[in-house]
Design a protein around this motif. Sequence first.
Motif, mmCIF file in Angstrom:
data_model
loop_
_atom_site.group_PDB
_atom_site.id
_atom_site.type_symbol
_atom_site.label_atom_id
_atom_site.label_comp_id
_atom_site.label_asym_id
_atom_site.label_seq_id
_atom_site.Cartn_x
_atom_site.Cartn_y
_atom_site.Cartn_z
ATOM 1 N N UNK A 79 0.872 -1.169 0.000
ATOM 2 C CA UNK A 79 0.000 0.000 0.000
ATOM 3 C C UNK A 79 0.913 1.224 0.000
ATOM 4 N N UNK A 80 0.712 2.129 -0.942
ATOM 5 C CA UNK A 80 1.598 3.291 -1.064
ATOM 6 C C UNK A 80 0.786 4.571 -0.923
ATOM 7 N N UNK A 81 1.170 5.381 0.052
ATOM 8 C CA UNK A 81 0.543 6.684 0.264
ATOM 9 C C UNK A 81 1.534 7.761 -0.188
ATOM 10 N N UNK A 82 1.048 8.751 -0.937
ATOM 11 C CA UNK A 82 1.981 9.746 -1.465
ATOM 12 C C UNK A 82 1.358 11.133 -1.537
ATOM 13 N N UNK A 83 2.223 12.106 -1.376
ATOM 14 C CA UNK A 83 1.886 13.501 -1.665
ATOM 15 C C UNK A 83 2.583 13.798 -2.988
ATOM 16 N N UNK A 84 1.823 13.910 -4.080
ATOM 17 C CA UNK A 84 2.459 13.984 -5.400
ATOM 18 C C UNK A 84 3.326 15.212 -5.624
ATOM 19 N N UNK A 85 2.942 16.354 -5.047
ATOM 20 C CA UNK A 85 3.770 17.554 -5.210
ATOM 21 C C UNK A 85 3.622 18.437 -3.986
ATOM 22 N N UNK A 86 4.370 18.111 -2.949
ATOM 23 C CA UNK A 86 4.343 18.865 -1.709
ATOM 24 C C UNK A 86 4.964 20.252 -1.928
ATOM 25 N N UNK A 87 4.281 21.297 -1.442
ATOM 26 C CA UNK A 87 4.797 22.656 -1.609
ATOM 27 C C UNK A 87 4.578 23.223 -2.987
ATOM 28 N N UNK A 88 3.570 22.722 -3.705
ATOM 29 C CA UNK A 88 3.384 23.137 -5.106
ATOM 30 C C UNK A 88 3.139 24.632 -5.271
ATOM 31 N N UNK A 89 2.647 25.299 -4.219
ATOM 32 C CA UNK A 89 2.416 26.741 -4.319
ATOM 33 C C UNK A 89 3.717 27.529 -4.416
ATOM 34 N N UNK A 90 4.861 26.849 -4.201
ATOM 35 C CA UNK A 90 6.162 27.516 -4.301
ATOM 36 C C UNK A 90 6.740 27.459 -5.713
ATOM 37 N N UNK A 91 6.096 26.698 -6.599
ATOM 38 C CA UNK A 91 6.642 26.524 -7.944
ATOM 39 C C UNK A 91 6.721 27.853 -8.692
ATOM 40 N N UNK A 92 5.684 28.697 -8.552
ATOM 41 C CA UNK A 92 5.651 29.931 -9.347
ATOM 42 C C UNK A 92 6.707 30.936 -8.915
ATOM 43 N N UNK A 93 7.282 30.774 -7.692
ATOM 44 C CA UNK A 93 8.386 31.644 -7.271
ATOM 45 C C UNK A 93 9.723 30.896 -7.337
ATOM 46 N N UNK A 94 9.687 29.705 -7.978
ATOM 47 C CA UNK A 94 10.897 28.963 -8.313
ATOM 48 C C UNK A 94 11.679 28.476 -7.087
ATOM 49 N N UNK A 95 10.946 28.105 -6.028
ATOM 50 C CA UNK A 95 11.592 27.451 -4.891
ATOM 51 C C UNK A 95 11.441 25.936 -5.027
ATOM 52 N N UNK A 96 12.277 25.203 -4.321
ATOM 53 C CA UNK A 96 12.258 23.743 -4.419
ATOM 54 C C UNK A 96 10.948 23.170 -3.872
ATOM 55 N N UNK A 97 10.474 22.118 -4.518
ATOM 56 C CA UNK A 97 9.286 21.381 -4.087
ATOM 57 C C UNK A 97 9.628 19.895 -4.087
ATOM 58 N N UNK A 98 8.661 19.034 -3.768
ATOM 59 C CA UNK A 98 9.010 17.619 -3.721
ATOM 60 C C UNK A 98 7.822 16.687 -3.789
ATOM 61 N N UNK A 115 9.282 1.044 3.931
ATOM 62 C CA UNK A 115 10.195 1.900 3.187
ATOM 63 C C UNK A 115 9.540 3.257 3.001
ATOM 64 N N UNK A 116 10.357 4.253 2.742
ATOM 65 C CA UNK A 116 9.817 5.562 2.371
ATOM 66 C C UNK A 116 10.810 6.273 1.471
ATOM 67 N N UNK A 117 10.296 7.278 0.796
ATOM 68 C CA UNK A 117 11.089 7.927 -0.245
ATOM 69 C C UNK A 117 10.574 9.349 -0.446
ATOM 70 N N UNK A 118 11.466 10.239 -0.810
ATOM 71 C CA UNK A 118 11.028 11.546 -1.286
ATOM 72 C C UNK A 118 11.946 12.008 -2.407
ATOM 73 N N UNK A 119 11.417 12.923 -3.209
ATOM 74 C CA UNK A 119 12.165 13.501 -4.323
ATOM 75 C C UNK A 119 12.165 15.018 -4.149
ATOM 76 N N UNK A 120 13.314 15.645 -4.340
ATOM 77 C CA UNK A 120 13.426 17.106 -4.310
ATOM 78 C C UNK A 120 13.627 17.605 -5.734
ATOM 79 N N UNK A 121 12.728 18.499 -6.174
ATOM 80 C CA UNK A 121 12.877 19.156 -7.472
ATOM 81 C C UNK A 121 13.418 20.555 -7.216
ATOM 82 N N UNK A 122 14.719 20.707 -7.363
ATOM 83 C CA UNK A 122 15.366 21.989 -7.126
ATOM 84 C C UNK A 122 16.362 22.268 -8.226
#
Length: 280
Positions: A79-98, A115-122
Amino acid sequence: MKLILQAIEKSAIRIKNAIDVKDIGYSQEQNSSGETQLQLDIQSDLIIEEELSKIASVHTIASEEKELPMLLNENGHYHIAFDPLDGSSLVDVNLSVGSIFGIYDGELTASKMVASCYVVYGPRVELVFAHEGKVKLYLLQAGEFEYVKEIHLNEKGKIMAPGGTQQCWAPYHKAMIDAFFADGYRLRYSGGMVPDLHQILLKGGGLFSYPGASDKPEGKLRQLFEVFPFAFIFETAGGRAIDGANRVLEKETKHVHDTSPCFFGSNYEVSVVADVYGRN
């Protein structure tokens, strides 16, 4: 587990490509928390759903963007629970999200997390994966994630990331945070859970806090999608994760979108939190 990690990697590459477009406007929809969704939130959710649906061992997924869990494969067991784009409101000011992923064996409850995992888009796209006693960092290069190193927390750090609305904090919580700063801790808070916790992990330690407060007595962050995955990562890296007094990964979840106060950090800082909250 290898196939699940590969599906997360593919999702991350597709989400990174989706972030790099001009139109990230708001949709007319709201998510389960009542927040207006960005088109990017919806797109990221669909990308992850599509990639995980290809994995026979994945039984059910639960998303921060969906009201209820979704059955994918009756014969699966993860069973996998995920937040697909945490902090998405920061995208328009070009800050990192995940993106954040909690992987559970059998049911969506903290005791079943494996197990757990996260991805940083920066400036760089990095992936952190905790499994079988190790926390590993990967870097996206030339379309593939390459292993970089294992992550270990120091006993004590110097970074402080205090979340929540300060005027709603309990007096003892504010006094605790002020005492950390008086002791020389540096403020590092972007409003994005993923980049702030990533910085604490990569810099060796510190404290991320999101307490229960007068405006949100049970905290803001969701257990299955955000709190448990990071608790698992911090404990595996040698740190601690509590809700003020108790270990986060011993909490029960009654609803898929339950929230919890949370404190993640290296051992020294979390011990201070436990002492302060234990006295109040």
